[in-house]
Design a protein around this motif. Structure first.
Motif, PDB file in Angstrom:
ATOM      1  N   ILE A   6       0.855  -1.186   0.000  1.00 25.89           N
ATOM      2  CA  ILE A   6       0.000   0.000   0.000  1.00 25.89           C
ATOM      3  C   ILE A   6       0.890   1.235   0.000  1.00 25.89           C
ATOM      4  O   ILE A   6       1.742   1.405   0.876  1.00 25.89           O
ATOM      5  N   THR A   7       0.674   2.124  -0.978  1.00 21.45           N
ATOM      6  CA  THR A   7       1.540   3.285  -1.131  1.00 21.45           C
ATOM      7  C   THR A   7       0.795   4.436  -1.788  1.00 21.45           C
ATOM      8  O   THR A   7      -0.162   4.221  -2.541  1.00 21.45           O
ATOM      9  N   GLY A   8       1.261   5.641  -1.536  1.00 24.52           N
ATOM     10  CA  GLY A   8       0.735   6.807  -2.218  1.00 24.52           C
ATOM     11  C   GLY A   8       1.487   7.100  -3.502  1.00 24.52           C
ATOM     12  O   GLY A   8       1.090   7.963  -4.286  1.00 24.52           O
ATOM     13  N   LEU A   9       2.574   6.360  -3.746  1.00 21.96           N
ATOM     14  CA  LEU A   9       3.405   6.566  -4.939  1.00 21.96           C
ATOM     15  C   LEU A   9       3.665   5.220  -5.612  1.00 21.96           C
ATOM     16  O   LEU A   9       4.788   4.704  -5.611  1.00 21.96           O
ATOM     17  N   PRO A  10       2.656   4.615  -6.209  1.00 17.01           N
ATOM     18  CA  PRO A  10       2.791   3.261  -6.775  1.00 17.01           C
ATOM     19  C   PRO A  10       3.821   3.136  -7.889  1.00 17.01           C
ATOM     20  O   PRO A  10       4.428   2.075  -8.056  1.00 17.01           O
TER      21      PRO A  10
END
Length: 225
Positions: A6-10
């Motif tokens: 889970i990331t904000g910058l995939p």
């Protein structure tokens, strides 16, 4: 095995997931790595996932709502053995932890950003907190990639020679011994004769002694453990 990140910058993880050992492991069906864009779970049109911290202070904080939505959606689909948060104040990631994680079926790795996540995420969702060292990165993506790589390479069938991972540094609290390949003589720099002898028992003893001496010189703390 399945690893959900889970990331904000995939996009930071694209090259990692589709290269080398990680791609080969997925092509063989030995692991499934899925990256989730946290912004898809935001509550507003701006796809915001961070906000100012209560009490004032520099730096933004990752909001609990998008993280909770994402984790709960994943938990509704399957059971997870661990939900890991990558954070500088987590437990130091070591080979023995990688060994343990490689035996699990499903894990989630949450990448931190900014000043970190709302503390309630850590209190109510996270089961393991890991750090790859005593330093701070701009985000947890690189750290998540490190953990995933260390775990996946241990899965049976990922490496061409399955015994290779068992002789890596730290597997027995020793650093790996020196290694050599062709040519046996390069500009007068020669490979130790023992390695050319063909005597497996003597070679194994030499490698053990080399590992021991290298560990004493470079990482004596490992011998104390």
């Amino acid at each position: 095995m399945r690893i959900d990140i889970i990331t904000g910058l995939p996009k930071m993880l694209d090259s990692f997931i589709y290269q080398s050992i990680m791609q080969r492991a997925q092509n063989k069906g030995l692991v499934e790595v899925v990256v989730h864009d946290l912004r898809d779970y935001s509550n507003n049109k701006a796809r915001q996932i961070d906000d100012y911290q209560f009490g004032g202070g520099a730096g933004m904080v990752m909001m609990i709502e998008p993280i909770a939505k994402c984790i709960r959606k994943l938990q509704a689909e399957r059971k997870y053995d661990e939900i890991i948060y990558m954070t500088p104040d987590g437990k130091r990631f070591e080979q023995r932890i990688a060994n343990k994680l490689s035996l699990l079926q499903n894990i989630i790795i949450l990448c931190g950003h900014y000043k970190g996540v709302d503390e309630r995420v850590r209190e109510h969702f996270i089961t393991m907190e890991l750090s790859i060292g005593d330093f701070v990165l701009s985000g947890g993506e690189l750290a998540a990639a490190v953990v995933a790589d260390a775990v996946v390479r241990l899965l049976p069938g990922v490496l061409s020679d399955e015994t290779s991972a068992l002789t890596d540094s730290f597997q027995d609290n020793l650093l790996a011994p020196p290694v050599y390949t062709r040519p046996a003589d390069f500009e007068g720099w020669k490979v130790p004769d023992i390695l050319l002898s063909g005597h497996e028992a003597n070679i194994a003893e030499w490698r053990f002694q080399q590992s021991l001496e290298r560990t004493k010189a470079r990482r004596p703390d490992l011998l104390e453990e």
